[in-house]
Structure formats: C-alpha cells, structure tokens
Motif scaffolding. Structure first.
Motif, PDB file in Angstrom:
ATOM      1  N   ALA A   1       0.492  -1.493   0.203  1.00  0.00           N
ATOM      2  CA  ALA A   1      -0.077  -0.325  -0.171  1.00  0.00           C
ATOM      3  C   ALA A   1       0.910   1.501  -0.399  1.00  0.00           C
ATOM      4  O   ALA A   1       0.257   2.391  -0.669  1.00  0.00           O
ATOM      5  N   LEU A   2       1.921   1.173   0.385  1.00  0.00           N
ATOM      6  CA  LEU A   2       3.027   2.536   0.957  1.00  0.00           C
ATOM      7  C   LEU A   2       3.495   2.524  -0.490  1.00  0.00           C
ATOM      8  O   LEU A   2       4.009   4.500  -1.040  1.00  0.00           O
ATOM      9  N   LEU A   3       4.145   1.554  -1.172  1.00  0.00           N
ATOM     10  CA  LEU A   3       4.718   1.638  -2.222  1.00  0.00           C
ATOM     11  C   LEU A   3       3.533   2.193  -3.383  1.00  0.00           C
ATOM     12  O   LEU A   3       4.038   3.176  -4.384  1.00  0.00           O
ATOM     13  N   VAL A   4       2.234   1.525  -3.039  1.00  0.00           N
ATOM     14  CA  VAL A   4       1.280   2.636  -4.462  1.00  0.00           C
ATOM     15  C   VAL A   4       1.365   3.447  -4.465  1.00  0.00           C
ATOM     16  O   VAL A   4       1.159   4.486  -4.913  1.00  0.00           O
ATOM     17  N   ALA A   5       1.713   4.131  -3.037  1.00  0.00           N
ATOM     18  CA  ALA A   5       1.093   5.034  -3.259  1.00  0.00           C
ATOM     19  C   ALA A   5       1.566   6.123  -2.924  1.00  0.00           C
ATOM     20  O   ALA A   5       1.795   7.799  -3.842  1.00  0.00           O
ATOM     21  N   LEU A   6       3.359   5.557  -3.153  1.00  0.00           N
ATOM     22  CA  LEU A   6       4.330   6.678  -3.770  1.00  0.00           C
ATOM     23  C   LEU A   6       4.113   6.404  -5.381  1.00  0.00           C
ATOM     24  O   LEU A   6       4.748   7.785  -5.669  1.00  0.00           O
ATOM     25  N   TRP A   7       3.833   5.454  -5.512  1.00  0.00           N
ATOM     26  CA  TRP A   7       4.301   5.363  -6.935  1.00  0.00           C
ATOM     27  C   TRP A   7       2.933   6.334  -7.464  1.00  0.00           C
ATOM     28  O   TRP A   7       2.950   7.344  -8.200  1.00  0.00           O
ATOM     29  N   TRP A   8       1.586   6.575  -7.091  1.00  0.00           N
ATOM     30  CA  TRP A   8       0.701   7.781  -7.511  1.00  0.00           C
ATOM     31  C   TRP A   8       0.942   8.427  -6.790  1.00  0.00           C
ATOM     32  O   TRP A   8       0.865   9.409  -8.335  1.00  0.00           O
ATOM     33  N   LEU A   9       1.703   9.512  -5.839  1.00  0.00           N
ATOM     34  CA  LEU A   9       1.707  11.003  -5.671  1.00  0.00           C
ATOM     35  C   LEU A   9       3.069  10.947  -6.793  1.00  0.00           C
ATOM     36  O   LEU A   9       3.319  11.937  -7.257  1.00  0.00           O
ATOM     37  N   ALA A  10       4.102  10.079  -7.293  1.00  0.00           N
ATOM     38  CA  ALA A  10       4.747  10.314  -7.983  1.00  0.00           C
ATOM     39  C   ALA A  10       4.405  10.888  -8.920  1.00  0.00           C
ATOM     40  O   ALA A  10       5.748  11.454  -9.859  1.00  0.00           O
ATOM     41  N   SER A  11       4.550   9.939  -9.675  1.00  0.00           N
ATOM     42  CA  SER A  11       3.714   9.838 -11.379  1.00  0.00           C
ATOM     43  C   SER A  11       2.613  10.995 -11.603  1.00  0.00           C
ATOM     44  O   SER A  11       2.214  10.735 -12.906  1.00  0.00           O
ATOM     45  N   ASP A  12       1.900  11.422 -10.267  1.00  0.00           N
ATOM     46  CA  ASP A  12       0.448  12.151 -10.504  1.00  0.00           C
ATOM     47  C   ASP A  12       0.622  13.139 -11.935  1.00  0.00           C
ATOM     48  O   ASP A  12      -0.057  13.533 -12.196  1.00  0.00           O
ATOM     49  N   GLY A  13       1.759  14.005 -11.944  1.00  0.00           N
ATOM     50  CA  GLY A  13       1.731  15.399 -12.961  1.00  0.00           C
ATOM     51  C   GLY A  13       2.667  14.313 -13.439  1.00  0.00           C
ATOM     52  O   GLY A  13       2.913  15.615 -14.735  1.00  0.00           O
ATOM     53  N   SER A  14       2.847  13.818 -14.332  1.00  0.00           N
ATOM     54  CA  SER A  14       3.832  13.065 -15.483  1.00  0.00           C
ATOM     55  C   SER A  14       3.506  13.062 -16.530  1.00  0.00           C
ATOM     56  O   SER A  14       2.572  13.059 -16.813  1.00  0.00           O
ATOM     57  N   THR A  15       4.046  13.681 -17.461  1.00  0.00           N
ATOM     58  CA  THR A  15       3.168  13.948 -19.009  1.00  0.00           C
ATOM     59  C   THR A  15       4.602  12.956 -20.172  1.00  0.00           C
ATOM     60  O   THR A  15       4.346  13.507 -21.025  1.00  0.00           O
ATOM     61  N   ASN A  16       5.725  12.572 -19.101  1.00  0.00           N
ATOM     62  CA  ASN A  16       6.067  10.958 -20.187  1.00  0.00           C
ATOM     63  C   ASN A  16       5.562  10.325 -20.552  1.00  0.00           C
ATOM     64  O   ASN A  16       4.646   9.920 -19.972  1.00  0.00           O
ATOM     65  N   VAL A  17       5.698  10.209 -21.848  1.00  0.00           N
ATOM     66  CA  VAL A  17       4.964   9.066 -22.628  1.00  0.00           C
ATOM     67  C   VAL A  17       5.061   7.579 -22.208  1.00  0.00           C
ATOM     68  O   VAL A  17       4.422   6.752 -21.708  1.00  0.00           O
ATOM     69  N   PHE A  18       6.201   7.502 -21.580  1.00  0.00           N
ATOM     70  CA  PHE A  18       6.618   6.133 -21.122  1.00  0.00           C
ATOM     71  C   PHE A  18       6.823   5.785 -19.512  1.00  0.00           C
ATOM     72  O   PHE A  18       6.663   5.095 -18.699  1.00  0.00           O
ATOM     73  N   TRP A  19       5.939   7.213 -19.120  1.00  0.00           N
ATOM     74  CA  TRP A  19       6.022   6.786 -17.505  1.00  0.00           C
ATOM     75  C   TRP A  19       4.924   7.829 -17.203  1.00  0.00           C
ATOM     76  O   TRP A  19       4.240   8.600 -16.656  1.00  0.00           O
ATOM     77  N   PRO A  20       3.782   7.293 -17.733  1.00  0.00           N
ATOM     78  CA  PRO A  20       2.052   7.200 -17.568  1.00  0.00           C
ATOM     79  C   PRO A  20       2.097   7.330 -16.027  1.00  0.00           C
ATOM     80  O   PRO A  20       1.952   7.061 -15.377  1.00  0.00           O
ATOM     81  N   PRO A  21       0.969   8.806 -15.548  1.00  0.00           N
ATOM     82  CA  PRO A  21       0.173   8.355 -14.234  1.00  0.00           C
ATOM     83  C   PRO A  21      -0.178   6.964 -14.077  1.00  0.00           C
ATOM     84  O   PRO A  21      -1.145   6.922 -14.804  1.00  0.00           O
ATOM     85  N   LEU A  22      -0.063   7.039 -12.538  1.00  0.00           N
ATOM     86  CA  LEU A  22      -0.749   5.515 -12.109  1.00  0.00           C
ATOM     87  C   LEU A  22      -2.156   5.589 -12.302  1.00  0.00           C
ATOM     88  O   LEU A  22      -3.279   4.737 -12.717  1.00  0.00           O
ATOM     89  N   ARG A  23      -3.009   6.671 -12.071  1.00  0.00           N
ATOM     90  CA  ARG A  23      -4.378   6.881 -12.252  1.00  0.00           C
ATOM     91  C   ARG A  23      -4.469   6.771 -13.646  1.00  0.00           C
ATOM     92  O   ARG A  23      -5.756   5.692 -13.748  1.00  0.00           O
ATOM     93  N   THR A  24      -3.893   6.692 -14.500  1.00  0.00           N
ATOM     94  CA  THR A  24      -4.110   6.626 -15.765  1.00  0.00           C
ATOM     95  C   THR A  24      -4.390   5.484 -16.463  1.00  0.00           C
ATOM     96  O   THR A  24      -5.695   4.890 -16.987  1.00  0.00           O
ATOM     97  N   ILE A  25      -2.926   4.175 -15.332  1.00  0.00           N
ATOM     98  CA  ILE A  25      -2.925   3.583 -15.662  1.00  0.00           C
ATOM     99  C   ILE A  25      -4.152   2.189 -15.343  1.00  0.00           C
ATOM    100  O   ILE A  25      -4.686   1.373 -15.607  1.00  0.00           O
ATOM    101  N   VAL A  26      -4.865   2.280 -13.830  1.00  0.00           N
ATOM    102  CA  VAL A  26      -6.173   2.216 -13.342  1.00  0.00           C
ATOM    103  C   VAL A  26      -7.274   2.257 -13.857  1.00  0.00           C
ATOM    104  O   VAL A  26      -8.167   1.259 -14.523  1.00  0.00           O
ATOM    105  N   LYS A  27      -7.020   3.647 -14.369  1.00  0.00           N
ATOM    106  CA  LYS A  27      -8.148   3.369 -15.366  1.00  0.00           C
ATOM    107  C   LYS A  27      -8.117   2.672 -16.936  1.00  0.00           C
ATOM    108  O   LYS A  27      -9.634   2.150 -16.862  1.00  0.00           O
ATOM    109  N   THR A  28      -6.668   2.470 -17.137  1.00  0.00           N
ATOM    110  CA  THR A  28      -6.942   1.580 -18.618  1.00  0.00           C
ATOM    111  C   THR A  28      -7.586  -0.095 -18.333  1.00  0.00           C
ATOM    112  O   THR A  28      -7.385  -0.385 -19.248  1.00  0.00           O
ATOM    113  N   PHE A  29      -7.000  -0.339 -16.786  1.00  0.00           N
ATOM    114  CA  PHE A  29      -6.938  -1.258 -16.998  1.00  0.00           C
ATOM    115  C   PHE A  29      -7.729  -2.342 -17.173  1.00  0.00           C
ATOM    116  O   PHE A  29      -7.979  -3.392 -18.050  1.00  0.00           O
TER     117      PHE A  29
END
Length: 265
Positions: free
Chosen positions: A22-50
C-alpha cells in the motif's frame, strides 16, 4: 487460543502483509501524478485503463494459457527435481559422479536455451513448458539433494534397525525430513517460473501475458503495457499467497515444532 485471539493475529498479519504494498502504491501514485512523459504515465491513467484492457475475453485468451504453461512446466520441474534429487542425495557415489555436470548445467542461464529448445520442441506450448521446466528444476533438485543429505543419521540408523527400508524408508523418513528444504526449492522455482513464462512467450508466441505486453510496447500503447506489468505483479502475489497456504498445510508439523522450540527457549 480463543477465536478472538486468532482473529487478532490474522488481522495483524494482514496489516503487515499489505502495509508495504500500500505504501509503495501510494508513493507511485504521488510520484507519477503530474507526469507528462509518454513512457511514465500517471498511475491513475494505468488504473483507469486496466478494466478496458483486461476484459474477461482477454483473461481467457491470454492469462489462462500463461497459467496453463506455468503449471505444466512447474509441475514437471517439481517431479523431475524431487525424483533426481532424492536419488542423487541418497547415494554418495551418484552424487560425486553427477555433481560436475549439475554445476555446469545450473550455470547456463535458461533464457539462453530458448533458441536451442525451439529447434527441438518447435514454437508451440511444448517449447514454453520445457523452457519453464528447464529453469525451475535446478532449485528444486539442489535443495532436494541437500535435504536428503541432511537427514538425521540417528533416525536413519533407527529406521535400519527396525527393518524400515526401500519405499517405506523413502516415504516415512527421507521425504518428510527433507520436505522443508524441498519446499524452499519449490518457492524459489515459482518466481523463476513466472519470469521464464514471460520470456518464453516473447519468442514466436501468439498469446500469453508476455506476448501481450510486447505487442502493447511495439504499438506504443504504453498505459496498456503497464497494465500487463500490473497483471504479472498481481499474479506473482496471488501465487505466492497460495504457495504459502499449501506450505503451511503440508509442513504444519514442521512449523509447529519450530514454534514449540521457540517457546521453550
């Protein structure tokens, strides 16, 4: 132990198991939240796509074949590893004769053998099963050898004095005494099997999780590719939990003995 006490221990164990993920997922979510890198999409985008990617149809067409190959290769490695390990560990001359060859073969990385195995087994499921088995067999084999060698000599002599030989000695003494080591090898083999399952599906495959992840990567569907990686992580976690439950069931006597030993100190 009262039922309430048992539930409390189960709850504490669940917290310990889930806290770090849970801690690692939270850190991933926060670290990638504002990402605009096409190879490093935000975790919320990945979860929405799943859920759009891993539908029931895709689970049946890709996840099930992968699990089938993993199960076949893993079980084949377990049977061969335990059988040969018991034979080699039981006889000193056989062990001395086989040890150089075993050390040589163990040092060869299984992914390197994929092209060679393809020449003999083709590109179907048999190739992928053999690749998985070729990598999983070594931790099972070597741990079985060490477990058989470590059988208590006093117990061995006691069994011999009572005339317990042959299959009875194997079933009532050798395998039970070596079973903790055997399960240690099986645990190592499980993680190796998942890795080889993915690698084998990247070579001349038409289905499977590894094939699907590569297809997503080649078509630059990066969020979809990340969902495949999540599927592999979840699969590894579930298989690990199932393995622990089976191990606890089979080795209940061993864990009980260790617990009683700790309490007596």
């Amino acid at each position: 132990m009262t039922p309430r006490r048992g539930w409390e221990r189960l709850l504490v164990r669940a917290v310990f198991v889930l806290a770090l993920p849970a801690l690692l997922v939270a850190l991933w979510w926060l670290a990638s939240d504002g990402s605009t890198n096409v190879f490093w999409p935000p975790l919320r985008t990945i979860v929405k796509t799943f859920p759009d990617v891993w539908t029931r149809e895709r689970l049946r067409s890709d996840v099930w074949p992968s699990l089938w190959r993993l199960a076949c290769g893993y079980l084949l490695a377990a049977v061969v590893g335990i059988a040969l390990g018991t034979l080699i560990g039981s006889y000193r001359r056989v062990r001395a004769f086989c040890e150089p060859v075993l050390e040589f073969l163990r040092a060869v990385p299984p992914p390197v053998l994929v092209p060679v195995i393809m020449l003999f087994a083709g590109i179907g499921d048999s190739m992928k099963i053999v690749v998985i088995a070729s990598g999983c067999v070594w931790p099972v084999l070597l741990n079985t050898v060490e477990g058989v060698r470590a059988v208590d000599p006093v117990m061995t002599e006691t069994a011999r004095s009572y005339g317990i030989t042959g299959p009875a000695r194997l079933g009532y003494l050798v395998l039970p005494a070596a079973s903790p080591q055997i399960f240690a090898g099986l645990r190592q083999a499980l993680s190796i099997g998942i890795i080889l399952m993915v690698i084998s599906e990247m070579f001349a495959a038409s289905d499977g999780i590894g094939f699907t992840v590569v297809q997503f990567q080649r078509s630059f569907a990066i969020p979809d590719m990340w969902t495949g990686i999540l599927v592999l992580g979840l699969l590894g976690f579930v298989l690990s939990v199932v393995f622990q439950l089976v191990e606890r069931r089979v080795l209940g006597w061993y864990h009980g003995l260790r617990a009683s030993t700790r309490r007596s100190r």
